[in-house]
Design a protein around this motif. Structure first.
Motif, PDB file in Angstrom:
ATOM      1  N   UNK A  40       0.848  -1.197   0.000  1.00 30.02           N
ATOM      2  CA  UNK A  40       0.000   0.000   0.000  1.00 30.02           C
ATOM      3  C   UNK A  40       0.884   1.247   0.000  1.00 30.02           C
ATOM      4  N   UNK A  41       0.284   2.392  -0.337  1.00 28.93           N
ATOM      5  CA  UNK A  41       1.023   3.662  -0.354  1.00 28.93           C
ATOM      6  C   UNK A  41       1.695   3.944   0.988  1.00 28.93           C
ATOM      7  N   UNK A  42       1.033   3.560   2.071  1.00 32.13           N
ATOM      8  CA  UNK A  42       1.588   3.792   3.404  1.00 32.13           C
ATOM      9  C   UNK A  42       2.927   3.069   3.582  1.00 32.13           C
ATOM     10  N   UNK A  43       3.097   1.929   2.938  1.00 28.64           N
ATOM     11  CA  UNK A  43       4.358   1.180   3.031  1.00 28.64           C
ATOM     12  C   UNK A  43       5.504   1.946   2.374  1.00 28.64           C
ATOM     13  N   UNK A  44       5.253   2.541   1.220  1.00 24.86           N
ATOM     14  CA  UNK A  44       6.271   3.359   0.558  1.00 24.86           C
ATOM     15  C   UNK A  44       6.679   4.526   1.462  1.00 24.86           C
ATOM     16  N   UNK A  45       5.671   5.184   2.034  1.00 24.19           N
ATOM     17  CA  UNK A  45       5.943   6.335   2.904  1.00 24.19           C
ATOM     18  C   UNK A  45       6.743   5.924   4.134  1.00 24.19           C
ATOM     19  N   UNK A  50      11.969   5.698   7.162  1.00 25.82           N
ATOM     20  CA  UNK A  50      13.119   4.977   7.724  1.00 25.82           C
ATOM     21  C   UNK A  50      14.406   5.364   6.993  1.00 25.82           C
ATOM     22  N   UNK A  51      14.342   5.480   5.679  1.00 26.51           N
ATOM     23  CA  UNK A  51      15.519   5.858   4.896  1.00 26.51           C
ATOM     24  C   UNK A  51      16.022   7.231   5.335  1.00 26.51           C
ATOM     25  N   UNK A  52      15.130   8.181   5.458  1.00 23.56           N
ATOM     26  CA  UNK A  52      15.495   9.530   5.891  1.00 23.56           C
ATOM     27  C   UNK A  52      16.141   9.510   7.282  1.00 23.56           C
ATOM     28  N   UNK A  53      15.546   8.755   8.188  1.00 17.72           N
ATOM     29  CA  UNK A  53      16.077   8.648   9.557  1.00 17.72           C
ATOM     30  C   UNK A  53      17.505   8.099   9.550  1.00 17.72           C
ATOM     31  N   UNK A  54      17.738   7.032   8.790  1.00 11.61           N
ATOM     32  CA  UNK A  54      19.058   6.397   8.788  1.00 11.61           C
ATOM     33  C   UNK A  54      20.089   7.200   7.996  1.00 11.61           C
ATOM     34  N   UNK A  61      24.038  11.246   2.407  1.00  9.21           N
ATOM     35  CA  UNK A  61      23.116  11.983   1.552  1.00  9.21           C
ATOM     36  C   UNK A  61      22.608  11.055   0.463  1.00  9.21           C
ATOM     37  N   UNK A  62      21.456  11.409  -0.085  1.00 10.16           N
ATOM     38  CA  UNK A  62      20.903  10.599  -1.174  1.00 10.16           C
ATOM     39  C   UNK A  62      20.814  11.448  -2.433  1.00 10.16           C
ATOM     40  N   UNK A  63      21.244  10.871  -3.571  1.00  7.65           N
ATOM     41  CA  UNK A  63      21.142  11.553  -4.857  1.00  7.65           C
ATOM     42  C   UNK A  63      19.839  11.190  -5.555  1.00  7.65           C
ATOM     43  N   UNK A  64      19.473   9.916  -5.494  1.00  8.04           N
ATOM     44  CA  UNK A  64      18.284   9.456  -6.200  1.00  8.04           C
ATOM     45  C   UNK A  64      17.791   8.168  -5.567  1.00  8.04           C
ATOM     46  N   UNK A  65      16.514   7.890  -5.761  1.00  8.16           N
ATOM     47  CA  UNK A  65      15.974   6.608  -5.315  1.00  8.16           C
ATOM     48  C   UNK A  65      14.860   6.178  -6.256  1.00  8.16           C
ATOM     49  N   UNK A  66      14.613   4.880  -6.295  1.00  4.70           N
ATOM     50  CA  UNK A  66      13.540   4.294  -7.080  1.00  4.70           C
ATOM     51  C   UNK A  66      12.939   3.180  -6.234  1.00  4.70           C
ATOM     52  N   UNK A  67      11.652   3.265  -5.975  1.00  4.50           N
ATOM     53  CA  UNK A  67      10.967   2.231  -5.201  1.00  4.50           C
ATOM     54  C   UNK A  67      10.012   1.496  -6.131  1.00  4.50           C
ATOM     55  N   UNK A  68      10.283   0.223  -6.342  1.00  2.00           N
ATOM     56  CA  UNK A  68       9.405  -0.605  -7.159  1.00  2.00           C
ATOM     57  C   UNK A  68       8.737  -1.609  -6.222  1.00  2.00           C
ATOM     58  N   UNK A  69       7.755  -2.307  -6.715  1.00  2.00           N
ATOM     59  CA  UNK A  69       6.978  -3.191  -5.854  1.00  2.00           C
ATOM     60  C   UNK A  69       7.834  -4.208  -5.116  1.00  2.00           C
ATOM     61  N   UNK A  70       8.798  -4.832  -5.819  1.00  2.00           N
ATOM     62  CA  UNK A  70       9.562  -5.904  -5.185  1.00  2.00           C
ATOM     63  C   UNK A  70      11.047  -5.609  -4.985  1.00  2.00           C
ATOM     64  N   UNK A  71      11.485  -4.385  -5.299  1.00  2.00           N
ATOM     65  CA  UNK A  71      12.878  -4.015  -5.028  1.00  2.00           C
ATOM     66  C   UNK A  71      13.038  -2.499  -5.054  1.00  2.00           C
ATOM     67  N   UNK A  72      14.193  -2.044  -4.532  1.00  2.00           N
ATOM     68  CA  UNK A  72      14.471  -0.611  -4.470  1.00  2.00           C
ATOM     69  C   UNK A  72      15.900  -0.333  -4.934  1.00  2.00           C
ATOM     70  N   UNK A  91      14.810  -2.009  10.250  1.00  2.00           N
ATOM     71  CA  UNK A  91      13.659  -1.159  10.563  1.00  2.00           C
ATOM     72  C   UNK A  91      12.447  -1.516   9.717  1.00  2.00           C
ATOM     73  N   UNK A  92      12.662  -1.622   8.407  1.00  2.00           N
ATOM     74  CA  UNK A  92      11.519  -1.883   7.532  1.00  2.00           C
ATOM     75  C   UNK A  92      10.990  -3.299   7.701  1.00  2.00           C
TER      76      UNK A  92
END
Length: 121
Positions: A40-45, A50-54, A61-72, A91-92
């Motif tokens: 669900x959308x809540x899972x992405x959020x 967690x990513x921001x916290x860590x 720092x992060x340059x880019x990210x891609x979240x797909x259903x079964x991998x990131x 955490x996740x």
């Protein structure tokens, strides 16, 4: 243009790398057997939370990210990629286990990652 790029298969020892706080790391997290990481959308959020916290915890720092259903995929700058990846996975997975009553691991272990040095011309 990429000056240096190499892939480290899971389970292979990593060659020693010089300390470089500006090194760009390509972190890849995959679900076991293609299991969906986000239902669900809540899972992405929650994952991004967690990513921001860590990122803050490990002074990265992060340059880019891609979240797909079964991998990131994440392009992260910093020296503590192993610790950050382990904290993010822990955490996740804890959140996911509690929410969806998962038994066992969610992610392929150990976490696969690549290291790259970017050079723009």
């Amino acid at each position: 243009m990429w000056e240096e790029f190499f892939y480290l298969p899971v389970g292979r020892p990593e060659p020693p790398q010089p300390k470089n706080p500006e090194r760009v790391n390509h972190l890849i997290l995959k679900g076991i057997n293609g299991r969906p990481l986000f239902l669900y959308d809540q899972d992405y959020k929650r994952f991004l939370s967690f990513l921001n916290k860590h990122l803050k915890t490990f002074d990265s720092r992060i340059y880019a990210f891609l979240l797909m259903t079964n991998h990131t995929h994440q392009l992260i700058v910093g020296d503590h990629i192993d610790e950050l990846a382990n904290a993010l996975v822990f955490s996740y997975e804890s959140y996911y286990r509690q929410k969806y009553h998962l038994k066992g691991h969610l992610f392929i272990k150990p976490v696969a990652y690549q290291k790259a040095v970017l050079s723009w011309q």
